[in-house]
Design a protein around this motif. Structure first.
Motif, PDB file in Angstrom:
ATOM      1  N   ASP A 161     -27.714 -83.289 -61.695  1.00 32.83           N
ATOM      2  CA  ASP A 161     -27.545 -84.612 -62.295  1.00 32.83           C
ATOM      3  C   ASP A 161     -26.980 -85.610 -61.278  1.00 32.83           C
ATOM      4  O   ASP A 161     -27.433 -86.752 -61.192  1.00 32.83           O
ATOM      5  CB  ASP A 161     -26.602 -84.530 -63.498  1.00 32.83           C
ATOM      6  N   ALA A 162     -25.991 -85.166 -60.505  1.00 32.45           N
ATOM      7  CA  ALA A 162     -25.342 -86.052 -59.540  1.00 32.45           C
ATOM      8  C   ALA A 162     -26.314 -86.514 -58.457  1.00 32.45           C
ATOM      9  O   ALA A 162     -26.346 -87.692 -58.081  1.00 32.45           O
ATOM     10  CB  ALA A 162     -24.139 -85.352 -58.914  1.00 32.45           C
ATOM     11  N   LEU A 163     -27.129 -85.584 -57.950  1.00 23.86           N
ATOM     12  CA  LEU A 163     -28.086 -85.942 -56.912  1.00 23.86           C
ATOM     13  C   LEU A 163     -29.200 -86.826 -57.462  1.00 23.86           C
ATOM     14  O   LEU A 163     -29.682 -87.736 -56.778  1.00 23.86           O
ATOM     15  CB  LEU A 163     -28.673 -84.682 -56.285  1.00 23.86           C
ATOM     16  N   SER A 164     -29.594 -86.571 -58.701  1.00 27.34           N
ATOM     17  CA  SER A 164     -30.648 -87.386 -59.322  1.00 27.34           C
ATOM     18  C   SER A 164     -30.196 -88.825 -59.491  1.00 27.34           C
ATOM     19  O   SER A 164     -30.994 -89.762 -59.369  1.00 27.34           O
ATOM     20  CB  SER A 164     -31.048 -86.795 -60.669  1.00 27.34           C
ATOM     21  N   LEU A 165     -28.903 -89.023 -59.751  1.00 26.73           N
ATOM     22  CA  LEU A 165     -28.368 -90.367 -59.926  1.00 26.73           C
ATOM     23  C   LEU A 165     -28.374 -91.172 -58.629  1.00 26.73           C
ATOM     24  O   LEU A 165     -28.316 -92.407 -58.659  1.00 26.73           O
ATOM     25  CB  LEU A 165     -26.941 -90.313 -60.489  1.00 26.73           C
ATOM     26  N   LEU A 166     -28.442 -90.485 -57.503  1.00 28.43           N
ATOM     27  CA  LEU A 166     -28.497 -91.170 -56.209  1.00 28.43           C
ATOM     28  C   LEU A 166     -29.904 -91.660 -55.891  1.00 28.43           C
ATOM     29  O   LEU A 166     -30.095 -92.411 -54.941  1.00 28.43           O
ATOM     30  CB  LEU A 166     -28.030 -90.237 -55.094  1.00 28.43           C
ATOM     31  N   SER A 167     -30.876 -91.220 -56.678  1.00 24.78           N
ATOM     32  CA  SER A 167     -32.266 -91.602 -56.439  1.00 24.78           C
ATOM     33  C   SER A 167     -32.486 -93.067 -56.800  1.00 24.78           C
ATOM     34  O   SER A 167     -31.840 -93.624 -57.692  1.00 24.78           O
ATOM     35  CB  SER A 167     -33.191 -90.714 -57.273  1.00 24.78           C
ATOM     36  N   SER A 168     -33.390 -93.695 -56.080  1.00 24.14           N
ATOM     37  CA  SER A 168     -33.761 -95.083 -56.373  1.00 24.14           C
ATOM     38  C   SER A 168     -35.244 -95.250 -56.078  1.00 24.14           C
ATOM     39  O   SER A 168     -35.877 -94.375 -55.468  1.00 24.14           O
ATOM     40  CB  SER A 168     -32.949 -96.059 -55.514  1.00 24.14           C
ATOM     41  N   SER A 169     -35.801 -96.375 -56.478  1.00 28.07           N
ATOM     42  CA  SER A 169     -37.219 -96.607 -56.216  1.00 28.07           C
ATOM     43  C   SER A 169     -37.495 -96.714 -54.722  1.00 28.07           C
ATOM     44  O   SER A 169     -38.569 -96.348 -54.247  1.00 28.07           O
ATOM     45  CB  SER A 169     -37.675 -97.886 -56.928  1.00 28.07           C
ATOM     46  N   GLU A 170     -36.502 -97.218 -53.966  1.00 23.99           N
ATOM     47  CA  GLU A 170     -36.680 -97.335 -52.518  1.00 23.99           C
ATOM     48  C   GLU A 170     -36.499 -95.978 -51.827  1.00 23.99           C
ATOM     49  O   GLU A 170     -37.131 -95.707 -50.812  1.00 23.99           O
ATOM     50  CB  GLU A 170     -35.668 -98.331 -51.935  1.00 23.99           C
ATOM     51  N   ALA A 171     -35.608 -95.164 -52.358  1.00 24.69           N
ATOM     52  CA  ALA A 171     -35.341 -93.847 -51.759  1.00 24.69           C
ATOM     53  C   ALA A 171     -35.287 -92.793 -52.858  1.00 24.69           C
ATOM     54  O   ALA A 171     -34.215 -92.340 -53.252  1.00 24.69           O
ATOM     55  CB  ALA A 171     -34.032 -93.880 -50.978  1.00 24.69           C
ATOM     56  N   PRO A 172     -36.457 -92.404 -53.408  1.00 23.08           N
ATOM     57  CA  PRO A 172     -36.483 -91.420 -54.498  1.00 23.08           C
ATOM     58  C   PRO A 172     -36.056 -90.031 -54.033  1.00 23.08           C
ATOM     59  O   PRO A 172     -36.344 -89.633 -52.910  1.00 23.08           O
ATOM     60  CB  PRO A 172     -37.955 -91.428 -54.942  1.00 23.08           C
ATOM     61  N   ILE A 173     -35.353 -89.328 -54.901  1.00 18.41           N
ATOM     62  CA  ILE A 173     -34.915 -87.968 -54.610  1.00 18.41           C
ATOM     63  C   ILE A 173     -35.317 -87.069 -55.772  1.00 18.41           C
ATOM     64  O   ILE A 173     -34.973 -87.351 -56.922  1.00 18.41           O
ATOM     65  CB  ILE A 173     -33.391 -87.891 -54.410  1.00 18.41           C
ATOM     66  N   GLU A 174     -36.080 -86.019 -55.471  1.00 17.20           N
ATOM     67  CA  GLU A 174     -36.433 -85.025 -56.482  1.00 17.20           C
ATOM     68  C   GLU A 174     -35.612 -83.772 -56.225  1.00 17.20           C
ATOM     69  O   GLU A 174     -35.516 -83.307 -55.087  1.00 17.20           O
ATOM     70  CB  GLU A 174     -37.929 -84.703 -56.409  1.00 17.20           C
ATOM     71  N   VAL A 175     -35.026 -83.231 -57.288  1.00 20.36           N
ATOM     72  CA  VAL A 175     -34.048 -82.155 -57.117  1.00 20.36           C
ATOM     73  C   VAL A 175     -34.470 -80.912 -57.895  1.00 20.36           C
ATOM     74  O   VAL A 175     -34.821 -81.002 -59.077  1.00 20.36           O
ATOM     75  CB  VAL A 175     -32.643 -82.600 -57.579  1.00 20.36           C
ATOM     76  N   GLU A 176     -34.431 -79.770 -57.224  1.00 21.13           N
ATOM     77  CA  GLU A 176     -34.581 -78.471 -57.870  1.00 21.13           C
ATOM     78  C   GLU A 176     -33.359 -77.639 -57.509  1.00 21.13           C
ATOM     79  O   GLU A 176     -32.957 -77.595 -56.341  1.00 21.13           O
ATOM     80  CB  GLU A 176     -35.854 -77.757 -57.416  1.00 21.13           C
ATOM     81  N   THR A 177     -32.759 -76.993 -58.483  1.00 20.93           N
ATOM     82  CA  THR A 177     -31.535 -76.233 -58.225  1.00 20.93           C
ATOM     83  C   THR A 177     -31.672 -74.790 -58.697  1.00 20.93           C
ATOM     84  O   THR A 177     -32.507 -74.470 -59.545  1.00 20.93           O
ATOM     85  CB  THR A 177     -30.327 -76.869 -58.952  1.00 20.93           C
ATOM     86  N   ALA A 178     -30.836 -73.941 -58.150  1.00 20.25           N
ATOM     87  CA  ALA A 178     -30.775 -72.537 -58.558  1.00 20.25           C
ATOM     88  C   ALA A 178     -29.453 -71.970 -58.079  1.00 20.25           C
ATOM     89  O   ALA A 178     -28.755 -72.583 -57.271  1.00 20.25           O
ATOM     90  CB  ALA A 178     -31.949 -71.745 -57.979  1.00 20.25           C
ATOM     91  N   PHE A 179     -29.098 -70.794 -58.583  1.00 19.56           N
ATOM     92  CA  PHE A 179     -27.903 -70.122 -58.099  1.00 19.56           C
ATOM     93  C   PHE A 179     -28.093 -68.616 -58.219  1.00 19.56           C
ATOM     94  O   PHE A 179     -28.908 -68.132 -59.015  1.00 19.56           O
ATOM     95  CB  PHE A 179     -26.647 -70.569 -58.857  1.00 19.56           C
ATOM     96  N   VAL A 180     -27.344 -67.894 -57.412  1.00 23.40           N
ATOM     97  CA  VAL A 180     -27.343 -66.430 -57.486  1.00 23.40           C
ATOM     98  C   VAL A 180     -25.896 -65.955 -57.391  1.00 23.40           C
ATOM     99  O   VAL A 180     -25.051 -66.601 -56.768  1.00 23.40           O
ATOM    100  CB  VAL A 180     -28.179 -65.778 -56.358  1.00 23.40           C
ATOM    101  N   VAL A 181     -25.632 -64.835 -58.033  1.00 23.93           N
ATOM    102  CA  VAL A 181     -24.334 -64.179 -57.891  1.00 23.93           C
ATOM    103  C   VAL A 181     -24.607 -62.782 -57.358  1.00 23.93           C
ATOM    104  O   VAL A 181     -25.606 -62.153 -57.717  1.00 23.93           O
ATOM    105  CB  VAL A 181     -23.566 -64.107 -59.232  1.00 23.93           C
ATOM    106  N   PRO A 182     -23.760 -62.293 -56.453  1.00 23.73           N
ATOM    107  CA  PRO A 182     -24.003 -60.956 -55.895  1.00 23.73           C
ATOM    108  C   PRO A 182     -23.863 -59.884 -56.953  1.00 23.73           C
ATOM    109  O   PRO A 182     -22.998 -59.948 -57.829  1.00 23.73           O
ATOM    110  CB  PRO A 182     -22.926 -60.833 -54.808  1.00 23.73           C
ATOM    111  N   GLY A 183     -24.745 -58.907 -56.897  1.00 28.28           N
ATOM    112  CA  GLY A 183     -24.684 -57.803 -57.850  1.00 28.28           C
ATOM    113  C   GLY A 183     -23.826 -56.664 -57.335  1.00 28.28           C
ATOM    114  O   GLY A 183     -23.094 -56.801 -56.356  1.00 28.28           O
ATOM    115  N   ARG A 184     -23.934 -55.540 -58.004  1.00 29.57           N
ATOM    116  CA  ARG A 184     -23.158 -54.374 -57.588  1.00 29.57           C
ATOM    117  C   ARG A 184     -23.693 -53.757 -56.313  1.00 29.57           C
ATOM    118  O   ARG A 184     -22.966 -53.148 -55.542  1.00 29.57           O
ATOM    119  CB  ARG A 184     -23.147 -53.334 -58.712  1.00 29.57           C
ATOM    120  N   GLU A 185     -24.995 -53.904 -56.114  1.00 26.83           N
ATOM    121  CA  GLU A 185     -25.591 -53.353 -54.900  1.00 26.83           C
ATOM    122  C   GLU A 185     -25.190 -54.210 -53.701  1.00 26.83           C
ATOM    123  O   GLU A 185     -25.163 -55.433 -53.796  1.00 26.83           O
ATOM    124  CB  GLU A 185     -27.124 -53.325 -55.020  1.00 26.83           C
TER     125      GLU A 185
END
Length: 211
Positions: free
Chosen positions: A166-190
């Protein structure tokens, strides 16, 4: 001085100088005066110390993106490796989060054009507000914002990565558009290393972009 019982006390202060700049000073004191030879030795030590300090500062600067202050790849991987070690030895949870911000590189190039020392304060503030001041943040390949969230559970990581999008999307503008895709991982037991975690993050980012 002899009749009063007072002894002479020597003080020697040598500045840490490099290229005409004062980085600090070395202070020494002792009973009795300092000789010329001792002063020369201390001045020699001060010159070596100033060079060492400057080299250390340059290395630190090289590890960070000058437009944001975010860690670059080598420095970030080192922090991620330490987080993995703490997870393996002490069970300390953490999450690796990432945001592929397409268009961010153009924005940062515009900041670079403003001159040396210019920073994208709005971007830095947005990331800090979304991830928290305790997050270790890196900038990879000009458009990837990655972060280690120490102590974060899966639920916390999900909330913060949504805030980051949301924060990065709010920085987008018509002059400098920003498209954002996010993800996260947490380490498992292995056991995993930092490169395996990055690969898992890339796969999740790819899946998110295809949806």
């Amino acid at each position: 001085a002899a009749s009063s019982g007072l002894r002479e006390h020597g003080i020697l202060v040598v500045p840490l100088l490099i290229d005409g700049r004062v980085l600090g000073a070395i202070y020494a004191d002792r009973p009795g005066e300092f000789g010329a030879h001792e002063q020369e030795l201390l001045e020699l030590y001060a010159r070596h110390a100033a060079v060492s300090i400057e080299i250390h500062r340059e290395i630190q600067a090289l590890e960070r993106d000058p437009r944001t202050g975010f860690l670059l790849e080598e420095g970030f991987l080192l922090r991620l490796r330490r987080a993995l070690e703490l997870h393996a030895t002490r069970g300390r949870p953490f999450a690796l989060v990432g945001a592929a911000a397409f268009g961010l590189e153009r924005r940062l190039e515009e900041v670079r054009a403003l001159g040396r020392g210019a920073k994208d304060e709005a971007l830095v503030r947005a990331v800090a507000d979304a991830l928290g001041d305790d997050a270790t943040v890196g900038l990879l390949q000009g458009a990837w914002i990655v972060a280690v969230l120490n102590g974060a559970t899966r639920e916390v990581a999900g909330e913060r990565v949504a805030s980051l999008k949301d924060a990065l999307s709010l920085l987008s503008s018509s002059e400098a558009p920003i498209e954002v895709e996010t993800a996260f991982v947490v380490p498992g037991r292995e056991p995993a290393d930092e490169y395996q975690l990055f690969e898992a993050l890339r796969e999740r980012m790819k899946s998110a972009a295809e949806r």
